[in-house]
Design a protein around this motif. Structure first.
Motif, PDB file in Angstrom:
ATOM      1  N   ASN A  82       4.773  78.866  14.201  1.00 32.98           N
ATOM      2  CA  ASN A  82       3.839  77.631  13.818  1.00 32.98           C
ATOM      3  C   ASN A  82       4.471  77.262  12.617  1.00 32.98           C
ATOM      4  O   ASN A  82       4.523  76.264  11.888  1.00 32.98           O
ATOM      5  CB  ASN A  82       2.858  77.249  14.664  1.00 32.98           C
ATOM      6  CG  ASN A  82       2.841  77.523  16.061  1.00 32.98           C
ATOM      7  OD1 ASN A  82       3.745  77.353  16.747  1.00 32.98           O
ATOM      8  ND2 ASN A  82       2.337  78.037  16.649  1.00 32.98           N
ATOM      9  N   SER A  83       4.432  77.554  11.145  1.00 28.65           N
ATOM     10  CA  SER A  83       4.294  77.903  10.599  1.00 28.65           C
ATOM     11  C   SER A  83       5.888  76.245  10.050  1.00 28.65           C
ATOM     12  O   SER A  83       6.782  76.740  10.408  1.00 28.65           O
ATOM     13  CB  SER A  83       3.924  78.268   9.453  1.00 28.65           C
ATOM     14  OG  SER A  83       2.867  79.745   8.673  1.00 28.65           O
ATOM     15  N   SER A  84       5.301  75.145   9.546  1.00 28.98           N
ATOM     16  CA  SER A  84       7.431  74.777   9.562  1.00 28.98           C
ATOM     17  C   SER A  84       7.896  75.097   8.070  1.00 28.98           C
ATOM     18  O   SER A  84       8.709  74.605   8.033  1.00 28.98           O
ATOM     19  CB  SER A  84       6.190  72.880   9.317  1.00 28.98           C
ATOM     20  OG  SER A  84       5.872  72.708   7.750  1.00 28.98           O
ATOM     21  N   VAL A 100       8.855  78.428   5.975  1.00 29.09           N
ATOM     22  CA  VAL A 100       8.781  79.649   6.058  1.00 29.09           C
ATOM     23  C   VAL A 100       9.613  80.161   4.780  1.00 29.09           C
ATOM     24  O   VAL A 100      10.257  80.042   3.873  1.00 29.09           O
ATOM     25  CB  VAL A 100       9.671  80.217   7.426  1.00 29.09           C
ATOM     26  CG1 VAL A 100       8.840  79.630   8.522  1.00 29.09           C
ATOM     27  CG2 VAL A 100      10.752  80.007   7.305  1.00 29.09           C
ATOM     28  N   MET A 102      -2.912  81.478   5.271  1.00 32.34           N
ATOM     29  CA  MET A 102      -1.446  80.282   4.784  1.00 32.34           C
ATOM     30  C   MET A 102      -0.192  81.286   5.531  1.00 32.34           C
ATOM     31  O   MET A 102       1.090  80.298   5.579  1.00 32.34           O
ATOM     32  CB  MET A 102      -0.847  81.210   3.322  1.00 32.34           C
ATOM     33  CG  MET A 102      -2.217  80.278   2.260  1.00 32.34           C
ATOM     34  SD  MET A 102      -2.304  78.561   2.333  1.00 32.34           S
ATOM     35  CE  MET A 102      -4.163  78.414   3.261  1.00 32.34           C
ATOM     36  N   LEU A 103       0.016  81.885   6.561  1.00 33.00           N
ATOM     37  CA  LEU A 103       1.310  81.669   7.359  1.00 33.00           C
ATOM     38  C   LEU A 103       0.712  81.929   9.080  1.00 33.00           C
ATOM     39  O   LEU A 103       0.309  83.034   9.407  1.00 33.00           O
ATOM     40  CB  LEU A 103       1.761  83.575   6.619  1.00 33.00           C
ATOM     41  CG  LEU A 103       3.435  83.938   7.337  1.00 33.00           C
ATOM     42  CD1 LEU A 103       3.992  82.899   8.140  1.00 33.00           C
ATOM     43  CD2 LEU A 103       3.661  84.927   7.191  1.00 33.00           C
ATOM     44  N   ASP A 104       1.297  81.240   9.563  1.00 35.62           N
ATOM     45  CA  ASP A 104       1.084  81.508  11.072  1.00 35.62           C
ATOM     46  C   ASP A 104       2.979  82.030  11.440  1.00 35.62           C
ATOM     47  O   ASP A 104       4.049  80.738  11.335  1.00 35.62           O
ATOM     48  CB  ASP A 104       0.937  80.182  11.798  1.00 35.62           C
ATOM     49  CG  ASP A 104       1.054  79.709  12.896  1.00 35.62           C
ATOM     50  OD1 ASP A 104       1.845  80.698  13.848  1.00 35.62           O
ATOM     51  OD2 ASP A 104       0.455  79.120  14.134  1.00 35.62           O
ATOM     52  N   ARG A 120      11.689  75.944   8.800  1.00 32.25           N
ATOM     53  CA  ARG A 120      11.490  76.147   9.780  1.00 32.25           C
ATOM     54  C   ARG A 120      12.481  75.998  10.691  1.00 32.25           C
ATOM     55  O   ARG A 120      13.760  76.624  10.941  1.00 32.25           O
ATOM     56  CB  ARG A 120      10.163  76.399  10.623  1.00 32.25           C
ATOM     57  CG  ARG A 120      10.753  78.147  11.915  1.00 32.25           C
ATOM     58  CD  ARG A 120       9.151  77.225  12.812  1.00 32.25           C
ATOM     59  NE  ARG A 120       8.232  77.854  12.541  1.00 32.25           N
ATOM     60  CZ  ARG A 120       8.352  79.381  12.261  1.00 32.25           C
ATOM     61  NH1 ARG A 120       8.871  79.588  13.476  1.00 32.25           N
ATOM     62  NH2 ARG A 120       7.054  79.533  11.962  1.00 32.25           N
ATOM     63  N   LEU A 166      -0.976  76.244  -0.402  1.00 30.15           N
ATOM     64  CA  LEU A 166       0.177  77.461  -0.392  1.00 30.15           C
ATOM     65  C   LEU A 166      -0.230  78.302  -1.537  1.00 30.15           C
ATOM     66  O   LEU A 166      -0.705  79.264  -2.079  1.00 30.15           O
ATOM     67  CB  LEU A 166       1.521  78.038   0.760  1.00 30.15           C
ATOM     68  CG  LEU A 166       1.753  79.191   0.109  1.00 30.15           C
ATOM     69  CD1 LEU A 166       0.370  81.152   0.621  1.00 30.15           C
ATOM     70  CD2 LEU A 166       3.235  79.734   0.834  1.00 30.15           C
ATOM     71  N   TYR A 194      10.856  79.166   0.120  1.00 29.87           N
ATOM     72  CA  TYR A 194      10.243  78.473   1.417  1.00 29.87           C
ATOM     73  C   TYR A 194      11.532  77.316   1.992  1.00 29.87           C
ATOM     74  O   TYR A 194      11.903  76.467   1.235  1.00 29.87           O
ATOM     75  CB  TYR A 194       9.012  77.865   1.090  1.00 29.87           C
ATOM     76  CG  TYR A 194       8.513  78.868   0.812  1.00 29.87           C
ATOM     77  CD1 TYR A 194       7.570  79.327   1.953  1.00 29.87           C
ATOM     78  CD2 TYR A 194       8.048  79.897   0.073  1.00 29.87           C
ATOM     79  CE1 TYR A 194       6.615  80.334   2.092  1.00 29.87           C
ATOM     80  CE2 TYR A 194       7.242  80.530  -0.028  1.00 29.87           C
ATOM     81  CZ  TYR A 194       6.637  81.076   0.826  1.00 29.87           C
ATOM     82  OH  TYR A 194       5.558  82.256   1.306  1.00 29.87           O
TER      83      TYR A 194
END
Length: 144
Positions: A58-60, A62, A53-55, A123, A135, A120
């Protein structure tokens, strides 16, 4: 001072092992309080990564920590083996509140307990956004 209830393992949903380091100890011979926040943050983010669920690159959306707190019940020190357990105490539209316990390996009561809140955000813009649906569904499994 009002006596507080110390959190136990049975009250939490998931656990992440944490390794203490030589540098975590302070001049008083125990892990310095500032490190507990790092342990909490590491455990939650490691769990999010493990769930896919977290890159971090790259996650848009955060999660930024906007609130945190910790109370202490017992000392820990290097080379203690630790585990951070946590649950989701509140799951909102764009925020999640985690409640956490830091345990010496094999102990049933927490040496420290705390909370933190992720909000959240996009990014790029850093403006709040809804927690991504996938998520949110995974976090819902950690709600107590």
């Amino acid at each position: 001072m009002k006596e507080r209830k110390v959190i136990t393992r049975g009250e939490l949903k998931t656990f992440v092992p944490i390794t203490t380091r030589w540098m975590d100890n302070d001049v008083y011979g125990h892990v310095n309080n500032v490190n507990y926040y790092s342990f909490f943050d590491t455990a939650v983010n490691q769990n999010l990564i493990d769930m896919g669920m977290l890159d971090i690159a790259n996650s848009s959306a955060v999660g930024l920590v906007v609130e945190t707190g910790c109370t202490y019940s017992a000392s820990v020190s290097f080379p203690d083996k630790l585990e951070v357990g946590f649950k989701v105490a509140h799951l909102g539209t764009s925020s999640v509140r985690y409640e956490l316990g830091l345990f010496k390996q094999g102990e049933t009561t927490a040496a420290a307990q705390g909370h933190f809140v992720h909000v959240y955000v996009d990014r790029e813009t850093r403006r709040p956004v809804p927690i991504p649906a996938e998520l949110k569904a995974k976090l819902a499994q950690l709600v107590v």
